[in-house]
Design a protein around this motif. Structure first.
Motif, PDB file in Angstrom:
ATOM      1  N   ILE A 131       0.833  -1.198   0.000  1.00 29.91           N
ATOM      2  CA  ILE A 131       0.000   0.000   0.000  1.00 29.91           C
ATOM      3  C   ILE A 131       0.875   1.259   0.000  1.00 29.91           C
ATOM      4  O   ILE A 131       0.455   2.312  -0.481  1.00 29.91           O
ATOM      5  N   THR A 132       2.098   1.159   0.508  1.00 27.02           N
ATOM      6  CA  THR A 132       2.985   2.320   0.517  1.00 27.02           C
ATOM      7  C   THR A 132       3.205   2.843  -0.894  1.00 27.02           C
ATOM      8  O   THR A 132       3.025   4.041  -1.168  1.00 27.02           O
ATOM      9  N   TYR A 133       3.607   1.985  -1.819  1.00 26.40           N
ATOM     10  CA  TYR A 133       3.861   2.432  -3.188  1.00 26.40           C
ATOM     11  C   TYR A 133       2.567   2.841  -3.890  1.00 26.40           C
ATOM     12  O   TYR A 133       2.526   3.829  -4.615  1.00 26.40           O
ATOM     13  N   GLU A 134       1.515   2.074  -3.679  1.00 31.18           N
ATOM     14  CA  GLU A 134       0.261   2.340  -4.376  1.00 31.18           C
ATOM     15  C   GLU A 134      -0.260   3.741  -4.076  1.00 31.18           C
ATOM     16  O   GLU A 134      -0.838   4.396  -4.943  1.00 31.18           O
ATOM     17  N   SER A 135      -0.019   4.230  -2.866  1.00 28.61           N
ATOM     18  CA  SER A 135      -0.598   5.507  -2.440  1.00 28.61           C
ATOM     19  C   SER A 135       0.374   6.674  -2.499  1.00 28.61           C
ATOM     20  O   SER A 135      -0.016   7.805  -2.197  1.00 28.61           O
ATOM     21  N   SER A 136       1.619   6.439  -2.895  1.00 27.99           N
ATOM     22  CA  SER A 136       2.635   7.495  -2.779  1.00 27.99           C
ATOM     23  C   SER A 136       2.992   8.177  -4.094  1.00 27.99           C
ATOM     24  O   SER A 136       3.897   9.012  -4.115  1.00 27.99           O
ATOM     25  N   PHE A 137       2.307   7.870  -5.190  1.00 29.65           N
ATOM     26  CA  PHE A 137       2.644   8.478  -6.470  1.00 29.65           C
ATOM     27  C   PHE A 137       1.734   9.645  -6.852  1.00 29.65           C
ATOM     28  O   PHE A 137       2.127  10.509  -7.629  1.00 29.65           O
ATOM     29  N   ASP A 138       0.527   9.672  -6.350  1.00 26.30           N
ATOM     30  CA  ASP A 138      -0.460  10.632  -6.828  1.00 26.30           C
ATOM     31  C   ASP A 138      -0.006  12.082  -6.631  1.00 26.30           C
ATOM     32  O   ASP A 138       0.011  12.881  -7.575  1.00 26.30           O
ATOM     33  N   LEU A 139       0.363  12.446  -5.422  1.00 27.75           N
ATOM     34  CA  LEU A 139       0.827  13.807  -5.133  1.00 27.75           C
ATOM     35  C   LEU A 139       2.124  14.136  -5.876  1.00 27.75           C
ATOM     36  O   LEU A 139       2.214  15.211  -6.511  1.00 27.75           O
ATOM     37  N   PRO A 140       3.152  13.284  -5.854  1.00 29.77           N
ATOM     38  CA  PRO A 140       4.369  13.598  -6.618  1.00 29.77           C
ATOM     39  C   PRO A 140       4.125  13.772  -8.113  1.00 29.77           C
ATOM     40  O   PRO A 140       4.790  14.593  -8.756  1.00 29.77           O
ATOM     41  N   ASP A 141       3.188  13.011  -8.687  1.00 33.04           N
ATOM     42  CA  ASP A 141       2.905  13.159 -10.112  1.00 33.04           C
ATOM     43  C   ASP A 141       2.468  14.590 -10.438  1.00 33.04           C
ATOM     44  O   ASP A 141       2.905  15.187 -11.426  1.00 33.04           O
ATOM     45  N   VAL A 142       1.592  15.146  -9.616  1.00 33.82           N
ATOM     46  CA  VAL A 142       1.123  16.515  -9.859  1.00 33.82           C
ATOM     47  C   VAL A 142       2.260  17.510  -9.641  1.00 33.82           C
ATOM     48  O   VAL A 142       2.415  18.475 -10.403  1.00 33.82           O
ATOM     49  N   LEU A 143       3.075  17.284  -8.617  1.00 32.08           N
ATOM     50  CA  LEU A 143       4.214  18.165  -8.377  1.00 32.08           C
ATOM     51  C   LEU A 143       5.198  18.121  -9.546  1.00 32.08           C
ATOM     52  O   LEU A 143       5.815  19.137  -9.894  1.00 32.08           O
ATOM     53  N   PHE A 144       5.348  16.964 -10.167  1.00 30.71           N
ATOM     54  CA  PHE A 144       6.206  16.856 -11.344  1.00 30.71           C
ATOM     55  C   PHE A 144       5.681  17.746 -12.464  1.00 30.71           C
ATOM     56  O   PHE A 144       6.443  18.464 -13.116  1.00 30.71           O
ATOM     57  N   GLY A 145       4.373  17.711 -12.691  1.00 25.81           N
ATOM     58  CA  GLY A 145       3.792  18.572 -13.714  1.00 25.81           C
ATOM     59  C   GLY A 145       4.009  20.039 -13.415  1.00 25.81           C
ATOM     60  O   GLY A 145       4.371  20.823 -14.297  1.00 25.81           O
ATOM     61  N   LEU A 146       3.824  20.449 -12.172  1.00 28.32           N
ATOM     62  CA  LEU A 146       4.013  21.849 -11.795  1.00 28.32           C
ATOM     63  C   LEU A 146       5.466  22.281 -11.952  1.00 28.32           C
ATOM     64  O   LEU A 146       5.751  23.431 -12.294  1.00 28.32           O
ATOM     65  N   SER A 147       6.389  21.358 -11.691  1.00 30.47           N
ATOM     66  CA  SER A 147       7.812  21.716 -11.759  1.00 30.47           C
ATOM     67  C   SER A 147       8.273  21.995 -13.190  1.00 30.47           C
ATOM     68  O   SER A 147       9.336  22.578 -13.390  1.00 30.47           O
ATOM     69  N   GLN A 148       7.494  21.611 -14.174  1.00 30.82           N
ATOM     70  CA  GLN A 148       7.856  21.843 -15.571  1.00 30.82           C
ATOM     71  C   GLN A 148       7.379  23.199 -16.086  1.00 30.82           C
ATOM     72  O   GLN A 148       7.678  23.570 -17.223  1.00 30.82           O
TER      73      GLN A 148
END
Length: 580
Positions: free
Chosen positions: A408-425
């Motif tokens: 469950i750690t990996y399954e739930s830990s990508f959603d927020l970073p994915d959006v931050l990745f988009g903002l960082s571009q």
């Protein structure tokens, strides 16, 4: 590349370390060997030894740390100067170095980058920065100090530096490397990203996203009264340049070359080659040098609290200033499972690292609270705050449910970073904070999409290939989606108003579980599009229904989101629609 050198009658025996300590008392005296304090080091402001005066056979003396914080001496001999070896107009000085630590490690090591090398008159020749490309060796490439604070406007970061046959043969004659090994050329001493706060096995298995770095490794954090301070960042001493600190510290550990007037120069090569930089500057405590028979040995170190800002990350090294710390995005993660709850905080100073290091923060906090790689379900909410290019504040919020049978750690830990990745571009967009709150349970059950049914004449009829949905133009089409779960079934209602102009046409309705829908927020080209994508993002515990009717000069598409329900929904279904 031509080699500038003078032939010498024979190879000189290296100076003994005892002789070095005696002849460089002034240099050793500025390395702050006493108790560490919070004060800045006095600085050495050592005079430059020009590359034009460097000659083959010249004996040199240097300082570096293999354990603790106190620089220790090493000796060496100049093999020659490779003109333009690092970049056009930037020469590389090639030396054969020696000390008990170098012998024990089998050669120079990762983390030795920046170690100052001095002429016999005490002037500073340059910094250890490159090693032979084939593997561990005491032969080092030296970045000239006269170029280390010039911030060369190079267009490309050097990779492997080639050498000609004559130079390879010279290296072979005067070192333990063979001509074949020397012919591989030089490469920058690796500067992988060291991350503290995350288990090493987690770092090894972190893949699947463009923002996750493949060559990360685990480092530690130095805390308490014995932790090194600003006074320990001295010529030949440890220095770390970090992208983040807190629960997660992500840094490269190397060596300071010179300190003068509150500024420090180190590494002799780039950290990330960002040019202007916003990394934080840290002292570090070396534990030992790990031997590596298949590559360069590396220094294992604990990194202490930040003491300043790395302002430049250039071809010839990093430069930092003591005092104020760089602006940071603060990521806060709070996780609860049963009676256990923990909040972790990390400050990230490099915007392009926001996604990766937020991911590590979430993973680290999950591992502390869940204390194992196991399945489960997490209900999570997150919030991002920042400003756009005009300084106007914005807020992004989302809530979701995640279920995994394995981790469950990996399954739930990508959603927020994915959006931050988009903002960082996005140019001009600044993220000031990211906050995630989650509640984990042991349940692993999910729903799967079952039958789609239509209400006809007082009864629910299951639709199939032979039994399409029957719609009336201008009227509501009433359906329901059956969800199959481990404890039975539940249904969610679906209704579409069919336009009158669709009479006589055919189409379809597609039903998709939210866990099968991938968010596109990370890959939008503007802040407005990211805001819209997050606002419209389908939760994993919802169902998206899509009505499509196509005819001659007719195109009708409608969507609606059903739920959320009490579990994650998987699967998809498609049924035909006939409009009367």
């Amino acid at each position: 590349m031509p080699l500038t050198s003078h032939r010498r009658p024979g190879r000189h025996r290296a100076l003994s370390l005892a002789a070095l300590a005696t002849t460089t008392g002034m240099l050793v005296g500025v390395t702050a060997t006493g108790p560490a304090t919070s004060a800045e080091p006095a600085g050495d402001c050592t005079a430059v030894f020009p590359v034009a005066e460097v000659a083959a056979g010249q004996l040199v003396e240097g300082l570096t740390v293999d354990s603790g914080v106190t620089p220790e001496p090493f000796t060496g001999e100049v093999l020659g100067v490779l003109e333009g070896g690092i970049a056009p107009g930037l020469d590389m000085i090639i030396m054969d170095l020696d000390s008990p630590a170098i012998q024990a490690a089998g050669g120079i090591w990762q983390g030795m980058s920046g170690s100052p090398v001095y002429a016999d008159d005490g002037r500073l020749i340059g910094a250890v920065a490159y090693g032979l490309a084939f593997g561990s060796s005491p032969v080092a490439g030296i970045t000239p100090f006269e170029d280390m604070d010039d911030y060369l406007d190079a267009t490309a970061r050097p990779g492997r530096i080639t050498i000609d046959k004559a130079m390879a043969q010279r290296i072979a004659r005067e070192s333990d490397a063979s001509a074949a090994e020397a012919s591989h050329g030089f490469r920058q001493l690796p500067m992988p990203l060291g991350v503290s706060g995350v288990n090493a096995s987690r770092l090894d298995s972190s893949t699947g996203r463009p923002y996750l770095t493949s060559n990360t490794y685990a480092v530690g954090k130095a805390t308490g009264a014995a932790a090194p301070t600003a006074a320990d960042i001295v010529a030949g001493g440890n220095i770390a340049s970090s992208l983040a600190y807190g629960d997660i510290t992500a840094a490269g550990v190397g060596t300071a070359t010179s300190v003068c007037d509150g500024r420090v120069v180190g590494f002799g090569h780039p950290m990330q080659f960002s040019g202007p930089a916003t990394m934080s500057m840290h002292p570090a405590d070396a534990i030992y040098v790990q031997e590596e028979p298949l590559g360069a040995p590396f220094k294992v170190a604990n990194i202490a609290a930040p003491v300043g800002t790395i302002t430049d990350d250039r071809l010839t090294g990093i430069t930092g200033t003591y005092g104020p710390l760089p602006d940071a995005m603060t990521v806060t993660s709070t996780l609860t499972k049963g009676d256990t709850s923990r909040t972790g905080v990390t400050d990230i100073t490099v915007p392009l690292a926001n996604a990766e290091l937020t991911f590590y923060q979430l993973v680290a906090n999950h591992d502390r609270v869940i204390d194992g790689i196991t399945g489960g379900t997490e209900s999570q909410t997150w919030t991002i705050t920042g400003t756009d290019a005009d300084g106007t504040p914005f807020t992004l919020e989302h809530a979701d449910r995640f279920t995994s049978i394995r981790d469950i750690t990996y399954e739930s830990s990508f959603d927020l970073p994915d959006v931050l990745f988009g903002l960082s571009q996005l140019d001009g967009v600044t993220v000031t904070s990211a906050t995630a709150e989650g509640d984990v349970t042991d349940g692993k059950a999910t729903y799967t999409l079952g039958a789609v049914q239509q209400y006809r004449q007082g009864a629910w009829v299951t639709l199939s290939r032979k039994e399409p949905a029957l719609a009336v133009a201008g009227k509501k089409l009433l359906l329901r989606q059956v969800l199959n779960g481990p404890s039975g079934q539940r249904t969610v209602p679906v209704s579409f108003t069919v336009p009158a102009r669709a009479a006589g046409q055919r189409g379809s309705i597609s039903m998709t579980g939210g866990n099968f829908i991938y968010s596109e927020a990370a890959y939008q080209s503007s802040l407005a599009k990211i805001l819209k994508a997050v606002r419209e993002q389908v939760r994993n515990d919802e169902v998206q229904a899509d009505l499509s009717i196509f005819g001659r000069k007719l195109q009708i598409q409608k969507s609606q989101v059903l739920g959320p329900v009490d579990m994650v929904v998987n699967g998809n279904r498609r049924v035909r629609v006939v409009v009367r």
